[in-house]
Design a protein around this motif. Structure first.
Motif, mmCIF file in Angstrom:
data_model
loop_
_atom_site.group_PDB
_atom_site.id
_atom_site.type_symbol
_atom_site.label_atom_id
_atom_site.label_comp_id
_atom_site.label_asym_id
_atom_site.label_seq_id
_atom_site.Cartn_x
_atom_site.Cartn_y
_atom_site.Cartn_z
ATOM 1 N N ASP A 141 25.441 43.331 -12.424
ATOM 2 C CA ASP A 141 24.844 42.160 -12.757
ATOM 3 C C ASP A 141 23.228 42.322 -13.363
ATOM 4 N N GLU A 142 22.994 43.581 -13.664
ATOM 5 C CA GLU A 142 21.691 43.959 -14.012
ATOM 6 C C GLU A 142 21.979 44.347 -15.847
ATOM 7 N N ALA A 143 21.021 43.644 -16.358
ATOM 8 C CA ALA A 143 21.033 43.799 -17.848
ATOM 9 C C ALA A 143 20.473 45.409 -18.111
ATOM 10 N N GLY A 144 21.345 46.228 -18.624
ATOM 11 C CA GLY A 144 21.024 47.608 -18.728
ATOM 12 C C GLY A 144 22.228 48.308 -19.133
ATOM 13 N N VAL A 145 21.948 49.416 -19.591
ATOM 14 C CA VAL A 145 22.998 50.582 -19.964
ATOM 15 C C VAL A 145 22.629 51.866 -19.258
ATOM 16 N N ALA A 146 23.719 52.911 -18.941
ATOM 17 C CA ALA A 146 23.389 54.422 -18.767
ATOM 18 C C ALA A 146 23.795 55.084 -19.841
ATOM 19 N N ALA A 162 22.541 52.852 -29.762
ATOM 20 C CA ALA A 162 24.062 52.137 -29.849
ATOM 21 C C ALA A 162 24.265 51.474 -28.674
ATOM 22 N N ALA A 163 24.049 51.985 -27.542
ATOM 23 C CA ALA A 163 24.486 51.382 -26.235
ATOM 24 C C ALA A 163 23.581 50.065 -26.096
ATOM 25 N N LEU A 164 22.374 50.158 -26.293
ATOM 26 C CA LEU A 164 21.481 48.845 -26.245
ATOM 27 C C LEU A 164 21.939 47.716 -27.483
ATOM 28 N N ARG A 165 22.587 48.170 -28.521
ATOM 29 C CA ARG A 165 22.881 47.299 -29.580
ATOM 30 C C ARG A 165 24.318 46.457 -28.856
ATOM 31 N N ARG A 166 25.161 47.533 -28.321
ATOM 32 C CA ARG A 166 26.392 46.842 -27.898
ATOM 33 C C ARG A 166 25.997 45.880 -26.635
ATOM 34 N N LEU A 167 24.935 46.227 -25.853
ATOM 35 C CA LEU A 167 24.525 45.465 -24.813
ATOM 36 C C LEU A 167 23.945 44.091 -25.271
ATOM 37 N N ASP A 168 23.098 44.090 -26.355
ATOM 38 C CA ASP A 168 22.611 42.921 -27.134
ATOM 39 C C ASP A 168 23.767 41.907 -27.625
ATOM 40 N N SER A 169 24.494 42.589 -28.029
ATOM 41 C CA SER A 169 25.724 41.762 -28.770
ATOM 42 C C SER A 169 26.648 41.278 -27.695
ATOM 43 N N ALA A 170 26.544 41.740 -26.575
ATOM 44 C CA ALA A 170 27.422 40.871 -25.613
ATOM 45 C C ALA A 170 26.582 40.123 -24.526
ATOM 46 N N ARG A 171 25.463 39.877 -24.888
ATOM 47 C CA ARG A 171 24.591 39.076 -24.265
ATOM 48 C C ARG A 171 24.502 37.652 -24.946
#
Length: 171
Positions: A141-146, A162-171
């Motif tokens: 439930d935390e906004a972030g990526v490993a 790339a991981a942050l962009r995927r996270l941003d797209s999913a938000r």
């Protein structure tokens, strides 16, 4: 990333927060702040002596990082902070609710080797065990990526972006 977030680069000592943080900030076109610069002198003296910090030591440090992140809200930025416990990340999020976390992860042997190779840092390799014992990985439930820290700094940064962009797209 579509909106400028503050990205907190987190992880145990030796994962490369100080190396990856500025590279990530440059890739995102935002300023970087070194989390170690927010430590009061007493914390640095304690760690230099090989004594792990306790929560009472960390609260003022986290509050200073949180204030920087708060001031960068809507502008974006990258800041490093071990942010090992959920409660530490919660404290940072209380100051900067839109912050996202980039958890740098890796094999203990690799991290220990990197710590042993660094010069002039106040965090001794002997404290690595206490870092891993304290670490609470990001919750679902935390906004972030490993992102794994194997490879070159440039490869790690590419994976992080790339991981942050995927996270941003999913938000």
């Amino acid at each position: 990333m579509s909106t400028p977030h503050v990205v907190v680069v987190m992880g145990v000592a030796g994962t490369g927060k100080t190396t990856i943080g500025p590279l990530l900030a440059a890739a995102l076109g935002v300023p970087y702040a070194e989390g170690d610069d927010f430590h009061p002198p007493a914390n640095i003296a304690k760690m230099s002596a090989g004594t792990p910090l306790d929560d009472a030591d960390r609260w003022p440090w986290l509050d200073a990082i949180g204030q920087w992140a708060h001031d960068r809200a809507g502008l974006g930025g990258v800041v490093s902070s071990s942010a090992l416990k959920r409660s530490y990340r919660d404290r940072l999020r209380a100051a900067a609710p839109d912050a996202v976390f980039l958890h740098l992860t890796g094999d203990r042997a690799l991290i220990e080797r990197r710590m042993a190779e660094r010069k002039g840092h106040f965090m001794p390799p002997a404290l690595l065990d206490s870092q891993f014992a304290t670490l609470q990985p990001l919750g679902g439930d935390e906004a972030g990526v490993a992102v794994n820290v194997s490879g070159t700094p440039e490869e790690i940064t590419e994976r992080a972006v790339a991981a942050l962009r995927r996270l941003d797209s999913a938000r």
